[in-house]
Write a protein that holds these residues in place. Structure first.
Motif, short mmCIF file in Angstrom:
data_model
loop_
_atom_site.label_atom_id
_atom_site.label_comp_id
_atom_site.label_asym_id
_atom_site.label_seq_id
_atom_site.Cartn_x
_atom_site.Cartn_y
_atom_site.Cartn_z
N LEU A 24 -23.27 11.17 -0.17
CA LEU A 24 -22.87 12.50 0.32
C LEU A 24 -22.27 12.41 1.72
N ALA A 25 -22.86 11.59 2.56
CA ALA A 25 -22.38 11.45 3.94
C ALA A 25 -20.95 10.92 3.99
N ASP A 26 -20.55 10.20 2.96
CA ASP A 26 -19.19 9.64 2.91
C ASP A 26 -18.17 10.62 2.34
N ASP A 27 -18.64 11.76 1.84
CA ASP A 27 -17.74 12.77 1.28
C ASP A 27 -16.98 13.46 2.41
N ALA A 28 -15.67 13.59 2.27
CA ALA A 28 -14.84 14.17 3.33
C ALA A 28 -15.19 15.63 3.61
N ARG A 29 -15.79 16.31 2.64
CA ARG A 29 -16.15 17.71 2.83
C ARG A 29 -17.45 17.88 3.61
N VAL A 30 -18.16 16.78 3.79
CA VAL A 30 -19.48 16.82 4.43
C VAL A 30 -19.37 16.33 5.87
N ARG A 31 -19.91 17.12 6.77
CA ARG A 31 -19.87 16.76 8.20
C ARG A 31 -21.10 15.97 8.62
N ALA A 32 -22.25 16.32 8.09
CA ALA A 32 -23.49 15.64 8.47
C ALA A 32 -24.51 15.73 7.36
N VAL A 33 -25.30 14.67 7.23
CA VAL A 33 -26.44 14.66 6.33
C VAL A 33 -27.64 14.19 7.13
N GLU A 34 -28.67 15.01 7.19
CA GLU A 34 -29.89 14.66 7.92
C GLU A 34 -31.07 14.70 6.95
N ALA A 35 -31.84 13.62 6.92
CA ALA A 35 -32.96 13.52 5.98
C ALA A 35 -34.29 13.55 6.72
N LEU A 36 -35.29 14.09 6.05
CA LEU A 36 -36.66 14.06 6.55
C LEU A 36 -37.38 12.83 6.01
N PRO A 37 -38.49 12.46 6.61
CA PRO A 37 -39.29 11.37 6.05
C PRO A 37 -39.73 11.70 4.62
#
Length: 214
Positions: A171-184
């Protein structure tokens, strides 16, 4: 002159320590619950770096994790549905873009069913409290937002997903996505706050101008 016994000196010392503790209590360490999204006033570059680091998790990439996906530009729910086969979208975050107007963020929880995602904009529109009458600015903003959401506008600024680290990196590599942040991996559903990085937040996470007309 009377001599002070050693035990009396010790007692006086203990009393002094206790008194100092009462007068100057130690402040408890602040407890921060799990949260997804940038902090108010945080530099956008710092958040983007922090979000990227959250994906550098364990060797076990098969364990699902909760994560926030913030988009480069607002998208519609059809675009969300295209992001990945079997991607579990748990929440959709809507915010109607109006130039120089602060519009409300509306979060809609969606069950694991395509129809629920498709109907999410209508649900979001129904949650905006639009007065039956009135000409005040807040009422106009709510009315315009509800109308555009009901029409299926490109108003999704973020989603909360439940998926594996491998999928999150994709998802993070998708051009439409600016940021992906994950929780533990041990984060509990419903026990974390969510605040997306908005497309217009470029340098610092602060509210934009609010002097335009809805």
């Amino acid at each position: 002159m009377r001599r002070v016994l050693p035990w009396a000196c010790v007692a006086l010392l203990v009393l002094a320590v206790l008194l100092a503790g009462v007068l100057n209590p130690v402040r408890p360490a602040s407890v921060r619950s799990d949260a997804l999204g940038p902090d108010s006033g945080e530099l956008v570059a710092d958040y983007l770096s922090r979000a990227a680091e959250s994906l550098d998790d364990p060797a076990d990439t098969s364990t699902p994790r909760w994560a926030l996906v913030s988009f480069t530009e607002p998208v519609d729910v059809a675009t969300v549905a295209e992001l990945g086969d079997g991607l579990r979208v748990a929440q959709v975050l809507f915010r109607v873009p109006i130039d120089r107007v602060q519009t409300p963020l509306v979060t809609v929880a969606v069950p694991q069913h395509p129809e629920a995602l498709r109907r999410a904009p209508t649900v979001a529109a129904s949650r905006l409290q639009v007065p039956a009458s009135g000409n005040d600015r807040a009422a106009r903003v709510a009315a315009v937002s509800a109308e555009r959401l009901a029409s299926g506008c490109a108003c999704v600024v973020g989603i909360v997903v439940w998926t594996t680290s491998e999928d999150l990196r994709a998802l993070a590599d998708d051009a439409r996505v600016r940021a992906v942040e994950a929780l533990p991996a041990d984060a509990v559903a419903g026990r974390f706050a969510v605040s997306p990085l908005l497309p217009e937040q470029v340098e610092v996470v602060t509210p934009g101008p609010d002097d335009g007309e809805p």
